[in-house]
Design a protein around this motif. Sequence first.
Motif, short mmCIF file in Angstrom:
data_model
loop_
_atom_site.label_atom_id
_atom_site.label_comp_id
_atom_site.label_asym_id
_atom_site.label_seq_id
_atom_site.Cartn_x
_atom_site.Cartn_y
_atom_site.Cartn_z
N ARG A 171 -43.46 -130.82 -69.79
CA ARG A 171 -43.89 -129.56 -69.20
C ARG A 171 -42.89 -128.44 -69.49
N LEU A 172 -41.61 -128.76 -69.43
CA LEU A 172 -40.60 -127.75 -69.75
C LEU A 172 -40.76 -127.28 -71.19
N SER A 173 -41.03 -128.20 -72.10
CA SER A 173 -41.13 -127.83 -73.51
C SER A 173 -42.41 -127.07 -73.81
N ILE A 174 -43.55 -127.47 -73.23
CA ILE A 174 -44.78 -126.72 -73.48
C ILE A 174 -44.69 -125.33 -72.86
N ASN A 175 -44.00 -125.22 -71.71
CA ASN A 175 -43.82 -123.91 -71.10
C ASN A 175 -42.86 -123.03 -71.91
N LEU A 176 -41.92 -123.65 -72.61
CA LEU A 176 -41.03 -122.90 -73.49
C LEU A 176 -41.83 -122.18 -74.57
N TYR A 177 -42.99 -122.76 -74.90
CA TYR A 177 -43.91 -122.11 -75.85
C TYR A 177 -44.94 -121.25 -75.13
N ASN A 225 -58.98 -149.78 -73.33
CA ASN A 225 -58.27 -150.33 -74.50
C ASN A 225 -56.95 -149.58 -74.68
N PRO A 226 -55.80 -150.23 -74.47
CA PRO A 226 -54.53 -149.52 -74.53
C PRO A 226 -54.18 -148.97 -75.91
N GLN A 227 -54.65 -149.65 -76.98
CA GLN A 227 -54.29 -149.21 -78.32
C GLN A 227 -54.80 -147.80 -78.61
N GLY A 228 -55.97 -147.47 -78.07
CA GLY A 228 -56.53 -146.13 -78.29
C GLY A 228 -55.64 -145.05 -77.73
N TYR A 229 -55.04 -145.29 -76.56
CA TYR A 229 -54.16 -144.29 -75.96
C TYR A 229 -52.86 -144.16 -76.74
N HIS A 230 -52.35 -145.28 -77.28
CA HIS A 230 -51.14 -145.21 -78.09
C HIS A 230 -51.38 -144.35 -79.34
N GLN A 231 -52.54 -144.54 -79.97
CA GLN A 231 -52.86 -143.75 -81.16
C GLN A 231 -53.09 -142.28 -80.80
N LEU A 232 -53.62 -142.03 -79.61
CA LEU A 232 -53.80 -140.65 -79.16
C LEU A 232 -52.46 -139.92 -79.12
N GLY A 233 -51.42 -140.62 -78.72
CA GLY A 233 -50.10 -140.01 -78.67
C GLY A 233 -49.65 -139.48 -80.02
N ILE A 234 -49.97 -140.20 -81.09
CA ILE A 234 -49.57 -139.78 -82.44
C ILE A 234 -50.36 -138.56 -82.89
N VAL A 235 -51.69 -138.65 -82.79
CA VAL A 235 -52.55 -137.56 -83.26
C VAL A 235 -52.33 -136.29 -82.45
N GLY A 236 -52.22 -136.44 -81.14
CA GLY A 236 -52.00 -135.28 -80.29
C GLY A 236 -50.68 -134.59 -80.58
N ALA A 237 -49.65 -135.37 -80.87
CA ALA A 237 -48.34 -134.79 -81.18
C ALA A 237 -48.41 -133.94 -82.45
N LEU A 288 -41.15 -128.95 -81.70
CA LEU A 288 -40.77 -130.36 -81.86
C LEU A 288 -40.64 -131.10 -80.54
N PRO A 289 -39.92 -130.58 -79.53
CA PRO A 289 -39.82 -131.35 -78.27
C PRO A 289 -41.15 -131.53 -77.56
N THR A 290 -42.04 -130.55 -77.66
CA THR A 290 -43.36 -130.69 -77.02
C THR A 290 -44.15 -131.83 -77.67
N ALA A 291 -44.15 -131.87 -78.99
CA ALA A 291 -44.86 -132.93 -79.70
C ALA A 291 -44.27 -134.30 -79.38
N LEU A 292 -42.95 -134.40 -79.36
CA LEU A 292 -42.28 -135.68 -79.09
C LEU A 292 -42.61 -136.19 -77.69
N CYS A 293 -42.57 -135.33 -76.70
CA CYS A 293 -42.87 -135.75 -75.33
C CYS A 293 -44.31 -136.21 -75.19
N ALA A 339 -42.80 -136.52 -68.29
CA ALA A 339 -43.70 -135.44 -67.85
C ALA A 339 -42.92 -134.15 -67.59
N THR A 340 -41.74 -134.28 -66.98
CA THR A 340 -40.92 -133.09 -66.71
C THR A 340 -40.47 -132.44 -68.01
N LEU A 341 -39.94 -133.24 -68.94
CA LEU A 341 -39.51 -132.69 -70.23
C LEU A 341 -40.70 -132.13 -71.02
#
Length: 506
Positions: free
Chosen positions: A131-137, A194-206, A98-103, A127-129
């Motif tokens: 990295r800490l969360s992805i490394n926790l996994y 286009n900034p909207q594409g990056y905002h949507q990337l955040g959702i799908v990637g999470a 959960l924290p990795t996806a949220l960050c 970025a710090t949080l």
Amino acid sequence: MERKNAASGLPGAAPLDRRTKLLFGMGSLAEGAQTVAFGSYLLIFYNQVMGVPAATVSAALMVSLLVDAISNPVLGHVSDNMRSRWGRRHPFMYAAALPTALCFWLMFNPPQGWSNDALFWYILAVATLGRLSINLYELPSAALTPELSDDYDERTSLMTWRYFFGYVGGLGIATLLFFVLLRPTSAHPVGQLNPQGYHQLGIVGAVLIFCAILLCAWGTQARGRAAPQPPIRAQQSAGQHVRELLRTLNHRGFLALLAFGILKFSAMGLYASMAVYLGTYVWELTAKSMGLLAFDGVIAALVALFVAPRAAKRFGKRAVAIGAAVLGATFGLTPLLLRQLGLFLPVDPEGPLVLTLFALATIYGMFSATSQIMTSAMIADVVEDSMVRTGRHAAGTFFAANAFMKTCTSGFGVLGAGLLLSLADFPAKAVPGQVPAAVIDRMVGLYIPAMAMLWAIAIVFLSFYRIDRARHEENVRRVRENGVVEDLSARAGEPAKLSPAILPTS
């Protein structure tokens, strides 16, 4: 079916079934998606879309990398000594989802209207949080490798699947971004801006990251639970933990891999961070052409999936890693070297250019992936070599260093890209086709020698690694025959003692 060690004839662990290998590998979708997103698209998003100076973005990511350098070995050490009914690795893996996806979502959805100084602190914190969360996994997950198998070749197979899915995760992010999300509009005629594409990337990637982490944890839980638990130990002081860490990490083969990995992943990060800039401003490609180029990764990973294990079996891991690094660096720089000679320039229509870039990038990616696979498999072999010398199983500690190497992709790589752009006086919110030719030439002229130097020094360090198949099988024999474990002295907080029979002979 039981397997025997070639050196000792003693029984080994049962071969892994394909389902376990597959689910173990699929866990790397999360790390691949985050690494590519942070390493390739974070700089251009904050610099060219949000208008934050490249040096500011790079500095924030660099500071978060320093936190990684401190936290990774601590987390690996804690994982090595964790006792639970789920094993020593899986509690961390489940906790990280959960924290990795949220960050990840937060990184591509920053607050609007903040100053550059405020965004520096935002990037640094998230970025710090993240990295800490992805490394926790990632650290406990990767540390499962020597616990899943002690076979020299099967470990290469495991890391091959892991890197294949890592590339697939990165490819998925790139494909989604360039073919679906980064759509040109009247307000943003260049889709990459286009900034909207990056905002949507955040959702799908999470969502992708959350699912991949849970899938890997569930798929490897039974095997991880069956792995030996660490011995019960009396509480140690912080100083004792630090000394134990330093003794573990003071291993010549590991230090050679660490130096090689830091420099190699920094070079790969620089390549990834600059790829969007080079494609947009040097080759002047459209978003769809950039998306097509992203497919080189999946072809490269598929080729490496079959080539890497077979090459390692025939030539040995170190020789393959060095050869792949030399060839990868050469093919990665070829387009820009030809451009400097006036032989490789943007053309209209861009089809032939895209095909040529695609072919060269695929070859670069295949050799780069092969080198990465070898590095991780070689770290797994360090585990037993260290056990023979220290009596401690420290897979988590060693793979913490492996995770730190990968972090250099989005740390030193982005830092290097930011410095190059600053030294080249590259403008923020630049319009393709309107950047002065002198600025473009300066950027390319700085990039080529920086890449060549990183790869060359990395290869020199790797030459000091000495664990081959024979030495690994001898280490496994010693571990099995003599039961290299932390003895009762460790329970009292003292260093482990080794039987004279298992001390190294050279």
